[in-house]
Scaffold this motif. Sequence first.
Motif, PDB file in Angstrom:
ATOM      1  N   GLY A 174     -16.436 -18.201 -25.532  1.00  0.00           N
ATOM      2  CA  GLY A 174     -17.221 -16.974 -25.558  1.00  0.00           C
ATOM      3  C   GLY A 174     -16.530 -15.803 -26.219  1.00  0.00           C
ATOM      4  O   GLY A 174     -17.194 -14.863 -26.671  1.00  0.00           O
ATOM      5  N   ILE A 175     -15.175 -15.839 -26.293  1.00  0.00           N
ATOM      6  CA  ILE A 175     -14.444 -14.695 -26.839  1.00  0.00           C
ATOM      7  C   ILE A 175     -13.449 -15.119 -27.925  1.00  0.00           C
ATOM      8  O   ILE A 175     -13.525 -14.667 -29.062  1.00  0.00           O
ATOM      9  N   ALA A 176     -12.504 -16.002 -27.574  1.00  0.00           N
ATOM     10  CA  ALA A 176     -11.450 -16.348 -28.531  1.00  0.00           C
ATOM     11  C   ALA A 176     -11.997 -17.046 -29.775  1.00  0.00           C
ATOM     12  O   ALA A 176     -11.660 -16.686 -30.904  1.00  0.00           O
ATOM     13  N   ALA A 177     -12.846 -18.062 -29.582  1.00  0.00           N
ATOM     14  CA  ALA A 177     -13.359 -18.812 -30.735  1.00  0.00           C
ATOM     15  C   ALA A 177     -14.250 -17.954 -31.637  1.00  0.00           C
ATOM     16  O   ALA A 177     -14.071 -17.967 -32.864  1.00  0.00           O
ATOM     17  N   PRO A 178     -15.224 -17.205 -31.106  1.00  0.00           N
ATOM     18  CA  PRO A 178     -16.023 -16.353 -31.998  1.00  0.00           C
ATOM     19  C   PRO A 178     -15.164 -15.354 -32.769  1.00  0.00           C
ATOM     20  O   PRO A 178     -15.418 -15.086 -33.950  1.00  0.00           O
ATOM     21  N   THR A 179     -14.139 -14.802 -32.105  1.00  0.00           N
ATOM     22  CA  THR A 179     -13.263 -13.842 -32.784  1.00  0.00           C
ATOM     23  C   THR A 179     -12.487 -14.523 -33.904  1.00  0.00           C
ATOM     24  O   THR A 179     -12.350 -13.974 -35.008  1.00  0.00           O
ATOM     25  N   CYS A 180     -11.968 -15.722 -33.639  1.00  0.00           N
ATOM     26  CA  CYS A 180     -11.223 -16.458 -34.670  1.00  0.00           C
ATOM     27  C   CYS A 180     -12.108 -16.756 -35.878  1.00  0.00           C
ATOM     28  O   CYS A 180     -11.681 -16.574 -37.029  1.00  0.00           O
ATOM     29  N   TRP A 181     -13.334 -17.200 -35.627  1.00  0.00           N
ATOM     30  CA  TRP A 181     -14.221 -17.537 -36.732  1.00  0.00           C
ATOM     31  C   TRP A 181     -14.721 -16.290 -37.463  1.00  0.00           C
ATOM     32  O   TRP A 181     -14.982 -16.329 -38.675  1.00  0.00           O
ATOM     33  N   LEU A 182     -14.827 -15.177 -36.754  1.00  0.00           N
ATOM     34  CA  LEU A 182     -15.156 -13.910 -37.410  1.00  0.00           C
ATOM     35  C   LEU A 182     -14.046 -13.504 -38.363  1.00  0.00           C
ATOM     36  O   LEU A 182     -14.298 -13.074 -39.496  1.00  0.00           O
ATOM     37  N   LEU A 183     -12.801 -13.644 -37.923  1.00  0.00           N
ATOM     38  CA  LEU A 183     -11.667 -13.303 -38.778  1.00  0.00           C
ATOM     39  C   LEU A 183     -11.547 -14.262 -39.962  1.00  0.00           C
ATOM     40  O   LEU A 183     -11.179 -13.857 -41.067  1.00  0.00           O
ATOM     41  N   ALA A 184     -11.851 -15.534 -39.722  1.00  0.00           N
ATOM     42  CA  ALA A 184     -11.680 -16.544 -40.764  1.00  0.00           C
ATOM     43  C   ALA A 184     -12.775 -16.488 -41.826  1.00  0.00           C
ATOM     44  O   ALA A 184     -12.486 -16.542 -43.035  1.00  0.00           O
ATOM     45  N   LEU A 185     -14.032 -16.366 -41.389  1.00  0.00           N
ATOM     46  CA  LEU A 185     -15.160 -16.488 -42.324  1.00  0.00           C
ATOM     47  C   LEU A 185     -16.161 -15.342 -42.230  1.00  0.00           C
ATOM     48  O   LEU A 185     -17.263 -15.448 -42.759  1.00  0.00           O
ATOM     49  N   GLY A 231      -7.427  -8.065 -24.173  1.00  0.00           N
ATOM     50  CA  GLY A 231      -6.713  -6.998 -24.867  1.00  0.00           C
ATOM     51  C   GLY A 231      -5.704  -7.540 -25.859  1.00  0.00           C
ATOM     52  O   GLY A 231      -5.594  -7.039 -26.987  1.00  0.00           O
ATOM     53  N   LEU A 232      -4.968  -8.567 -25.452  1.00  0.00           N
ATOM     54  CA  LEU A 232      -4.001  -9.190 -26.364  1.00  0.00           C
ATOM     55  C   LEU A 232      -4.696  -9.803 -27.568  1.00  0.00           C
ATOM     56  O   LEU A 232      -4.195  -9.719 -28.704  1.00  0.00           O
ATOM     57  N   LEU A 233      -5.857 -10.431 -27.325  1.00  0.00           N
ATOM     58  CA  LEU A 233      -6.603 -11.036 -28.428  1.00  0.00           C
ATOM     59  C   LEU A 233      -7.015  -9.979 -29.438  1.00  0.00           C
ATOM     60  O   LEU A 233      -6.919 -10.207 -30.656  1.00  0.00           O
ATOM     61  N   TRP A 234      -7.461  -8.813 -28.963  1.00  0.00           N
ATOM     62  CA  TRP A 234      -7.870  -7.758 -29.892  1.00  0.00           C
ATOM     63  C   TRP A 234      -6.682  -7.203 -30.664  1.00  0.00           C
ATOM     64  O   TRP A 234      -6.819  -6.805 -31.829  1.00  0.00           O
ATOM     65  N   ILE A 235      -5.505  -7.178 -30.039  1.00  0.00           N
ATOM     66  CA  ILE A 235      -4.301  -6.761 -30.771  1.00  0.00           C
ATOM     67  C   ILE A 235      -3.996  -7.748 -31.895  1.00  0.00           C
ATOM     68  O   ILE A 235      -3.735  -7.366 -33.046  1.00  0.00           O
ATOM     69  N   VAL A 236      -4.040  -9.054 -31.548  1.00  0.00           N
ATOM     70  CA  VAL A 236      -3.809 -10.086 -32.570  1.00  0.00           C
ATOM     71  C   VAL A 236      -4.852  -9.971 -33.684  1.00  0.00           C
ATOM     72  O   VAL A 236      -4.513 -10.021 -34.875  1.00  0.00           O
ATOM     73  N   ALA A 237      -6.120  -9.807 -33.303  1.00  0.00           N
ATOM     74  CA  ALA A 237      -7.187  -9.692 -34.301  1.00  0.00           C
ATOM     75  C   ALA A 237      -6.978  -8.470 -35.188  1.00  0.00           C
ATOM     76  O   ALA A 237      -7.190  -8.524 -36.411  1.00  0.00           O
ATOM     77  N   GLY A 238      -6.562  -7.359 -34.587  1.00  0.00           N
ATOM     78  CA  GLY A 238      -6.320  -6.148 -35.367  1.00  0.00           C
ATOM     79  C   GLY A 238      -5.191  -6.324 -36.367  1.00  0.00           C
ATOM     80  O   GLY A 238      -5.288  -5.866 -37.517  1.00  0.00           O
ATOM     81  N   VAL A 239      -4.123  -6.999 -35.933  1.00  0.00           N
ATOM     82  CA  VAL A 239      -2.993  -7.240 -36.831  1.00  0.00           C
ATOM     83  C   VAL A 239      -3.433  -8.134 -37.999  1.00  0.00           C
ATOM     84  O   VAL A 239      -3.079  -7.872 -39.159  1.00  0.00           O
ATOM     85  N   VAL A 240      -4.181  -9.194 -37.685  1.00  0.00           N
ATOM     86  CA  VAL A 240      -4.643 -10.108 -38.743  1.00  0.00           C
ATOM     87  C   VAL A 240      -5.564  -9.372 -39.720  1.00  0.00           C
ATOM     88  O   VAL A 240      -5.430  -9.507 -40.934  1.00  0.00           O
ATOM     89  N   ALA A 241      -6.490  -8.579 -39.180  1.00  0.00           N
ATOM     90  CA  ALA A 241      -7.418  -7.846 -40.043  1.00  0.00           C
ATOM     91  C   ALA A 241      -6.673  -6.845 -40.918  1.00  0.00           C
ATOM     92  O   ALA A 241      -6.975  -6.692 -42.106  1.00  0.00           O
TER      93      ALA A 241
END
Length: 256
Positions: A103-114, A243-253
């Motif tokens: 519900g959270i990690a996978a959608p975020t990963c795929w949003l960042l990827a594609l 919160g940690l996931l959003w930090i990782v996502a922000g760094v990747v973005a």
Amino acid sequence: MGVATITLVVAAGAGGAWVAATAARAALGPVGWLGVALLAWPGIAQRSLDDHVRAVAVALERGDLADARTAVARIVGRDVATLDEAGVARAAIESLAESFCDGIAAPTCWLLALGLPGLWGYKAINTADSLIGHREPRWRAFGWASARLDDGANLIPARLGGALICVAGGGGWRIMWRDARRHASPNAGWTEAAMAGALGIRLAGPVAYDGVIADKPWIGDGRIGLTARDVRRALTVYRRACGLLWIVAGVVAWAR
């Protein structure tokens, strides 16, 4: 027919998202990313999951077991009519841990990827798996492709999600590595084992589906007498992991 169905479903989800993202960027110009963000927001169920699990904790804190069973029935597929307090709490925590991945990690990963097509394409896969990816002999052939595609789409997010839960919970690595593969799913066990280890509890174990007991192995070494307090502790770990996931996502973005 199953392969054709999942192909059409994913094409519709990802294709529709691509059209919507393209239109948002064309209409909004330099701030088109805001439109894309709004279109992505419904696909990441962070607040919804928190609300549903918190409702279980509130009902248990009131001592209203019937209401707690009703609340947990909204997020699990097992029989809830005979669950005691510990069973309700365990079901809620398992759903929270598993849903943190899909519900959270996978959608975020795929949003960042594609981008937006990746997010909504993934949501199409995950929904199809829930609706038609059944193991019963009557449905196995039709749902096989959806189930295997969902397994592949969650492969990396599940392990990332498990690691984030361990970091957020200040431990759980040993249980995650040892028990992740005890789960029937190749992915759900990572986040569930991480949560069990982080909280020092046991999850899974025998559960009933449609009146039939499934003798699942236990995950974790800790207590099985869970209470509303354990659900609250799980929610705290979950929020930190988000919160940690959003930090990782922000760094990747930012890096991209």
